[in-house]
Design a protein around this motif. Structure first.
Motif, PDB file in Angstrom:
ATOM      1  N   ARG A  16      37.843   2.020  87.756  1.00  0.00           N
ATOM      2  CA  ARG A  16      38.527   2.274  89.493  1.00  0.00           C
ATOM      3  C   ARG A  16      39.610   2.950  89.211  1.00  0.00           C
ATOM      4  O   ARG A  16      40.162   3.504  88.390  1.00  0.00           O
ATOM      5  N   THR A  17      39.812   3.920  90.557  1.00  0.00           N
ATOM      6  CA  THR A  17      40.833   5.252  90.207  1.00  0.00           C
ATOM      7  C   THR A  17      41.688   4.058  91.390  1.00  0.00           C
ATOM      8  O   THR A  17      41.393   3.252  91.738  1.00  0.00           O
TER       9      THR A  17
ATOM     10  N   ILE B 290      36.816   9.832  94.543  1.00  0.00           N
ATOM     11  CA  ILE B 290      36.782   8.552  93.878  1.00  0.00           C
ATOM     12  C   ILE B 290      35.124   8.034  93.065  1.00  0.00           C
ATOM     13  O   ILE B 290      35.017   7.700  92.528  1.00  0.00           O
TER      14      ILE B 290
ATOM     15  N   LYS C 246      34.055   6.723  89.448  1.00  0.00           N
ATOM     16  CA  LYS C 246      33.455   5.656  89.346  1.00  0.00           C
ATOM     17  C   LYS C 246      32.208   5.243  88.535  1.00  0.00           C
ATOM     18  O   LYS C 246      32.065   4.675  87.943  1.00  0.00           O
TER      19      LYS C 246
ATOM     20  N   THR D 165      41.025   5.494  85.816  1.00  0.00           N
ATOM     21  CA  THR D 165      41.701   6.724  86.336  1.00  0.00           C
ATOM     22  C   THR D 165      43.033   6.245  87.264  1.00  0.00           C
ATOM     23  O   THR D 165      43.451   5.365  88.354  1.00  0.00           O
TER      24      THR D 165
ATOM     25  N   ALA E 217      41.586   4.953  99.487  1.00  0.00           N
ATOM     26  CA  ALA E 217      41.940   4.926  97.245  1.00  0.00           C
ATOM     27  C   ALA E 217      41.757   2.876  97.519  1.00  0.00           C
ATOM     28  O   ALA E 217      42.295   1.905  98.098  1.00  0.00           O
ATOM     29  N   ASP E 218      40.456   2.475  95.801  1.00  0.00           N
ATOM     30  CA  ASP E 218      41.041   0.811  95.940  1.00  0.00           C
ATOM     31  C   ASP E 218      42.076  -0.006  94.911  1.00  0.00           C
ATOM     32  O   ASP E 218      42.068  -1.169  96.340  1.00  0.00           O
TER      33      ASP E 218
END
Ligand SMILES: Nc1ncnc2c1ncn2[C@@H]1O[C@H](COP(=O)(O)OP(=O)(O)OP(=O)(O)O)[C@@H](O)[C@H]1O
Ligand SMILES: Nc1ncnc2c1ncn2[C@@H]1O[C@H](COP(=O)(O)OP(=O)(O)OP(=O)(O)O)[C@@H](O)[C@H]1O
Ligand SMILES: Nc1ncnc2c1ncn2[C@@H]1O[C@H](COP(=O)(O)OP(=O)(O)OP(=O)(O)O)[C@@H](O)[C@H]1O
Ligand SMILES: Nc1ncnc2c1ncn2[C@@H]1O[C@H](COP(=O)(O)OP(=O)(O)OP(=O)(O)O)[C@@H](O)[C@H]1O
Ligand SMILES: Nc1ncnc2c1ncn2[C@@H]1O[C@H](COP(=O)(O)OP(=O)(O)OP(=O)(O)O)[C@@H](O)[C@H]1O
Ligand SMILES: Nc1ncnc2c1ncn2[C@@H]1O[C@H](COP(=O)(O)OP(=O)(O)OP(=O)(O)O)[C@@H](O)[C@H]1O
Ligand SMILES: [Mg+2]
Ligand SMILES: [Mg+2]
Ligand SMILES: [Mg+2]
Ligand SMILES: [Mg+2]
Ligand SMILES: [Mg+2]
Ligand SMILES: [Mg+2]
Lengths: 248, 248, 248, 248, 248, 248
Positions: C24-25, C153, C157, C163, C186-187
């Motif tokens: 994940r970012t 993103i 993914k 990232t 963003a996650d």
């Protein structure tokens, strides 16, 4: 070196380490009623009374007639000085006609020519221009402020005039002037404050910047005395308090 | 490693852990009168006097003539250095003609070429550009600030010049520079402050950022001494107070 | 469950309850000089040194050449890692030509393809992209930020890359990032601060958000050590003071 | 009277004087990472586990796949519930293709139809929509927010669904949601805060408004427990301190 | 003199020195959930119950159906009053159809005619309009707010109706209403606050302005009692504390 | 010198060092309900009762009919004064017709002509214009405020009328008036405040600026007495407290 012109405004020259930088423009920025116009007029008045230096006053909203009456309160008989060719007005205030005065009626170039002519007529050494904001609302383009202000200052420098140029600001401790660029264009900047603290007003004068020459830093108390004009107290507020002679 | 160029500005190199990063641009941001131009000029002056490193000064509003006179107050005889081919001015300040100088008269490319030429003429190792704001008002497009600033910095890097680039800011503790992007584009950032506290002014210098190399953090007191120039005091304000030698 | 990738950045994995969410970012937001680029580079460096995980570094303003030299100060020999096929640069910084680089020269799609290609070349597991702001000024449309950031993103993914994506912010305690939408897209969000208090700077790292997995809350002191890199101190500031070993 | 649906979210129904108003939309506004998505998912999860009430989750950025994995951390096996026809996703997150997703691809009407269809499929009584901001960036027109939000709420009311609709805000104590109109359109408003004080974070939940029915006022501490989910502590912070069982 | 209409809202008439100015519009401004709609409805309810004065309620977002159910919580059986011809709704809330309701479907003139017709039908003496913001988003032009609001107020004055007009504001101590002009157009202004202090909420009512007639100044505590409605406590907060009967 | 016209408003002339500057416009700026209209009306009322000076009241939103009734509360029988030709209204408030009054129906010139005619009819010496904001929303162009305001003031000066011109402001301690230029155009500025402190309101009057003549500085307490009107207390708040007769 930078030669300093004693302004002869009581208390100011001490703070300015001698006076205003010769042949350069000093911006005087302040909120409404913070004594910008009085300072500008007193600079010319003291020039005439104490240094035989003729002056030109350029006004954009307050008419010459109003200025003459307003300054009488300090004992400055401007009409007499005009008679004696020591003071010239460039009255660019709007005509009291009913038709709307369209912005940009006169372009800035024509205005600068009028000013040059007046300075030659009285062989002026001092110039006051009140105010940049009012001028650019009716001459030139307010949006191109940085360029137009630079043009004005460069023109006065070419004429070798020691100049006070007033600008407007909306709060006592924030932006120096309306557009946040004026203070970078000017060689020298004075800030006049009229601070409201606990329902009381406190007037101060600060020399924020003199390019190329020293000056005292920080705010100094200032008072306007009926029949006299502005007096700058060359003691910092703190020192002043110690002397407990509250002149504010 | 990042090689450091001793600036020889009293007290600065200590805080900079040796000096300015070689061949890179350092942005010097500050409010009006916070000593940006003096720092930029002193960088060239000390380069000449203490390191035989010629320099080029690019100015956009203050004319070369005014700068020569303004810097005399610190004993720097720029005219002499120009004679000796150690100092070159690129004077991009507007012509004192009456016609309005239209923005974007010269494009940025032509300006960069003029600068490169001057650096070759004196085999400059140091460059000062004062100020980015004034430049972009008359060259290139202020709106494309991020791109134009990157172009300028990349160009100076290609020339291997250690550069000071001044930018303007409107308050002492807020945005680093006018548009809030400059500080991200520059490799190195110095902030000059002129803080008004209790009617007194306090000057400080801070190295906010040096990419790739250590430096002392936080604000250090700074003073401008007539006949000398800027002196950075390498003790933090607190340590300074303990030494109770109030040099401010 | 969310699998965590130990970053091996000293002190960070403790606060992250194991490391960064795999594939994940994580957005790293901070003011100028708050160590965003160092954190991103160190993530790849530690990946190589401690987990044999190759990485790709995408840069939009700092050139690969500058980054190599800047990171040498921490003992990271990126050039060697490139040789060994463990590190790949996608150098999207502007060409040092004089012509203006027109925004949107390359569209975002082409850029993402270049990145995918580089990740395949070194079989990268880690990706760093520095910075979103610089990217969108020259690729895609900054105005369509929410959509373009989501595209970036989603693409990373799909590639299963863990990232770090740096974003810029203008004050230490206010908006998380420039446009006030990035932190919602963003996650995961990390905030790097460089707080000015009483003329001193204090660096901290905070994990604001990890979707789907626990993490320690609040700000933790952070220091950058020459020759080592970033060290996160896993004691909260208060606990730290109690231990009076002021490492700041 | 207004009938209340017990949410079965630990501690929440006490503060809500029974639960959420039946068949109406409750807006859940909060900064990034303030547990908006967890609260929305938990509302559906508890509905299924404790009240046999099927639910529909509409997502615009976090994909259904990510949500399934993120919520596993709390022991909610959404995939199983989908199997059992108790949970339906409407996954309106963008396709992971490279082509730019043009805003407004689908109009709001089509989206609402998709949602109605899903609710019928599982005979849903609970609906979660996460988030309004993300939705209006890609459907309908963010500029016509007041009208589009009213359309969404009116549609869900017609379907008799008790709904949680998440909205985004940028600071903990200022505007309730992004555009400053959302909180006036919604029948009910919950604010989730994640307050940074002295480098520590403190989560709270507040019921700002329930039209037509009483509720406890002010902020209540909230904690997210791994493997469990959100627990609202029905003692005010002050009472809590007295009990000195710092659960924050 | 200005004749006052007793509102019969407990505690209010004391603060209003008798009640609301007859035949004039009083603006009720407040944040979301600050009891604007309840105050407006209670004004009509008390008119009917205590003064046999029929009323008209104009609503733009909350439907008549929702309002009937919401107000039942206070024991006001609006449906019965409608039956008895004592209460009339002008329900300008949007149709629950899927098609977007285009702003400005109906012009303001048609709306005012509908309202006049309703007031004649029940021989109304009291009018409530909730809210100006919602109205101008769908009727007339929000941009011409000053003119449209003046038109509405002038129309109601012609009809001799004593009116409450709700407006929205975004913070408890700042602008009185959304556009910063409403409070100058209205003859009378009431501010409802819902202040968050130390995680607790405190409701107050203030009469900011009654043109032509005295009223008590400052904020008075207000509470909403289930089954009763609004009660204004006619002791200032300070006096109240002295009586240490914390009714908030 | 500047001749002062005693206003005969209790307590005001002491603070004004004699009264209002003759034949000039004084701007009265204040928030909603800060007694701007009462001060303007009282100036004309006292002129008639104590100095046999007829007056003209120009109103743009409050109708003449409303003003007559509103001012009766202070015992001023305006209708009688109109009968006796001592008071003339120029009622430029909008017609109570349903058609929208298009901005700029009448141009400013026609309005000024109407005002001149009224002043001649009653041989007025005093003029009140309430308010500049309302006027420019319907006459002239609000955007050209500086120019339009200057036109109005210049016109009244030509007529030799001592004038009060009300302007609106949105906060008690911030901008003097709405657009931040009005206070620079006016010769004289009075600020009326209605300060909310600890849930209590405190009314004050301040003379910010009198061009060319002295006045007392800072805020003075002000109270509005039913049946009397405005009374300015010529002791500063602090002196007042010492006298512990809290008249606020
Ligand atoms: N004769 C006087 N005696 C004492 N004080 C005076 C006298 N004349 C003017 N003042 C003071 O000076 C103030 C006005 O000064 P001045 O006109 O220079 O202000 P300004 O900064 O030019 O204002 P503006 O920005 O509105 O033009 C008046 O408000 C008053 O307080
Ligand atoms: N000879 C001197 N001795 C002492 N102080 C001086 C001397 N010359 C200049 N100064 C100080 O330096 C200040 C100006 O410094 P400088 O011109 O570098 O400011 P700046 O940041 O470039 O301002 P701007 O943004 O307006 O260009 C002056 O205001 C003055 O206080
Ligand atoms: N070798 C080093 N030793 C110690 N500190 C260093 C070293 N190199 C860099 N630093 C510190 O790191 C800071 C820069 O870090 P970095 O480049 O990661 O910041 P950044 O957040 O990426 O800045 P920007 O937003 O401008 O790109 C420098 O200002 C310096 O304080
Ligand atoms: N398994 C877990 N155990 C403990 N805490 C968790 C767990 N999963 C998530 N969290 C906490 O919940 C936070 C995220 O919650 P959530 O995704 O609901 O926030 P959000 O308000 O929806 O954020 P955004 O606005 O970015 O969508 C994480 O930052 C983390 O602090
Ligand atoms: N029956 C009830 N008993 C107690 N309190 C209630 C009751 N009904 C409503 N309330 C309170 O009144 C609040 C809503 O009041 P109201 O609808 O008048 O607010 P509002 O200012 O009109 O809000 P909006 O601006 O969103 O329309 C609710 O948030 C709740 O706190
Ligand atoms: N007869 C009266 N007795 C006591 N106070 C009164 C009386 N009439 C009005 N007031 C007070 O004066 C205030 C209104 O004053 P006024 O109409 O002059 O305000 P304003 O500044 O003109 O307001 P606006 O900007 O909305 O026009 C009322 O709010 C009330 O507090
Ligand atoms: Mg003036
Ligand atoms: Mg300079
Ligand atoms: Mg960086
Ligand atoms: Mg979420
Ligand atoms: Mg309401
Ligand atoms: Mg009024």
């Amino acid at each position: 070196m930078i030669i300093k012109v004693p302004s002869h405004i009581p208390g100011f020259d001490h703070i300015a380490d001698g006076g205003l930088p010769l042949g350069r423009t000093t911006m005087v920025s302040g909120t409404a009623g913070s004594a910008k116009t009085i300072l500008a007029a007193q600079f010319l008045a003291e020039g005439i009374r104490k240094a035989h230096e003729p002056g030109v006053f350029v006004t954009f909203e307050e008419t010459a007639e109003d200025l003459r009456r307003n300054m009488l309160g300090f004992g400055w008989d401007i009409a007499a000085w005009e008679e004696a060719g020591l003071w010239a007005f460039v009255d660019a205030s709007p005509e009291p006609t009913w038709e709307p005065v369209v912005a940009g009626d006169y372009d800035l170039g024509a205005l600068l020519a009028r000013i040059e002519h007046a300075t030659q007529r009285v062989r002026a050494q001092r110039l006051a221009m009140d105010s940049l904001g009012a001028a650019l609302t009716r001459f030139g383009e307010a949006s191109m402020l940085r360029r137009e202000m630079l043009r004005i200052i460069t023109a006065f420098k070419r004429l070798g005039l020691t100049t006070l140029l007033t600008t407007e600001r909306r709060n006592e401790y924030g932006r120096i002037a309306r557009c946040g660029v004026e203070e970078f264009v000017a060689d020298n900047v004075i800030i006049l404050r009229n601070v409201l603290e606990g329902e009381k007003r406190r007037r101060t004068l600060e020399i924020l910047k003199f390019r190329g020459t020293p000056h005292h830093k920080g705010e100094y108390p200032l008072t306007i005395i009926n029949g006299e004009g502005i007096v700058v107290i060359p003691l910092s507020a703190i020192e002043l308090k110690q002397r407990s002679s509250d002149v504010r």
